[in-house]
Design a protein around this motif. Sequence first.
Motif, short mmCIF file in Angstrom:
data_model
loop_
_atom_site.label_atom_id
_atom_site.label_comp_id
_atom_site.label_asym_id
_atom_site.label_seq_id
_atom_site.Cartn_x
_atom_site.Cartn_y
_atom_site.Cartn_z
N ALA A 49 0.83 -1.21 0.00
CA ALA A 49 0.00 0.00 0.00
C ALA A 49 0.86 1.25 0.00
O ALA A 49 0.58 2.23 -0.70
CB ALA A 49 -0.93 -0.01 1.21
N TYR A 50 1.94 1.22 0.76
CA TYR A 50 2.86 2.37 0.80
C TYR A 50 3.52 2.58 -0.56
O TYR A 50 3.61 3.71 -1.06
CB TYR A 50 3.91 2.14 1.88
CG TYR A 50 5.02 3.16 1.87
CD1 TYR A 50 4.81 4.46 2.33
CD2 TYR A 50 6.28 2.82 1.38
CE1 TYR A 50 5.84 5.39 2.31
CE2 TYR A 50 7.31 3.75 1.36
CZ TYR A 50 7.08 5.04 1.83
OH TYR A 50 8.10 5.97 1.80
N VAL A 51 3.98 1.50 -1.17
CA VAL A 51 4.61 1.60 -2.48
C VAL A 51 3.63 2.15 -3.51
O VAL A 51 3.98 3.02 -4.31
CB VAL A 51 5.16 0.22 -2.92
CG1 VAL A 51 5.52 0.23 -4.41
CG2 VAL A 51 6.39 -0.14 -2.09
N ALA A 52 2.39 1.67 -3.48
CA ALA A 52 1.39 2.15 -4.43
C ALA A 52 1.15 3.64 -4.24
O ALA A 52 1.01 4.39 -5.22
CB ALA A 52 0.08 1.37 -4.25
N LEU A 53 1.11 4.09 -2.99
CA LEU A 53 0.90 5.51 -2.72
C LEU A 53 2.10 6.34 -3.16
O LEU A 53 1.96 7.38 -3.80
CB LEU A 53 0.65 5.71 -1.23
CG LEU A 53 0.47 7.16 -0.76
CD1 LEU A 53 -0.82 7.75 -1.32
CD2 LEU A 53 0.48 7.22 0.76
N THR A 54 3.29 5.84 -2.85
CA THR A 54 4.51 6.59 -3.14
C THR A 54 4.85 6.60 -4.62
O THR A 54 5.37 7.57 -5.15
CB THR A 54 5.69 5.99 -2.35
OG1 THR A 54 5.33 5.91 -0.97
CG2 THR A 54 6.94 6.84 -2.48
N ALA A 55 4.56 5.49 -5.30
CA ALA A 55 4.91 5.38 -6.71
C ALA A 55 3.81 5.89 -7.62
O ALA A 55 3.98 5.92 -8.84
CB ALA A 55 5.20 3.92 -7.06
N GLY A 56 2.69 6.31 -7.04
CA GLY A 56 1.57 6.73 -7.85
C GLY A 56 1.82 8.04 -8.57
O GLY A 56 2.84 8.71 -8.39
#
Length: 199
Positions: free
Chosen positions: A64-71
């Motif tokens: 979830a963090y990666v999806a938020l950060t890489a979005g």
Amino acid sequence: MPMPMPMPTPTPQLIAPTTEVHASFLAAMEEFRADGTEAVPHSRLAGELRRWADRWRTAEGFAAYVALTAGTARDERPDGVVAMTTRWWVADGRYLGRVTFRHGLTPSLLDHGGHIGYAVRPGARRRGHATAMLRAALPVAHHELGIDPVLVTCDHTNAASRRVIEACGGVFEDRRAEKLRYWIHAPRPAAGPKPPPHG
């Protein structure tokens, strides 16, 4: 019998955040915590250490963090949070640090944040990563994100950061409170040879 040649270490690269470096990311965050990063004022990483530490440990929370950060970079909001893009500095599947690109400047960022924030994990410092990471980040800022010139700041007591910024072309403008402010322009194309005079 000749000694075997060591395997070459892949060159670090700026990449989009990825779940593939989960273990080394967690180790890096423990290094940042032990180094006192949570107490650093105006630090986005400090806030993330406080908010995400428990969730990072699970595969689902880290994803979830990666999806938020890489979005896709967020648009500027009414509360003054500017659009941001994040890249991680990774070599051989190991997380070494990160760069945060801020697409615009609020009054506070103009004083003490700038367009680019970067952090090298404590265990990988003093190996040239900060300079290499900032050098790799500048073309992203200048050409992909259209930020020119780029403002980079550092504490006035941080001689190492000053050397990094100056090595990457930073031109000192002034000091505001505890921060030194530098501007870095995109390289200009070299002028071609002058045409021969007519006549």
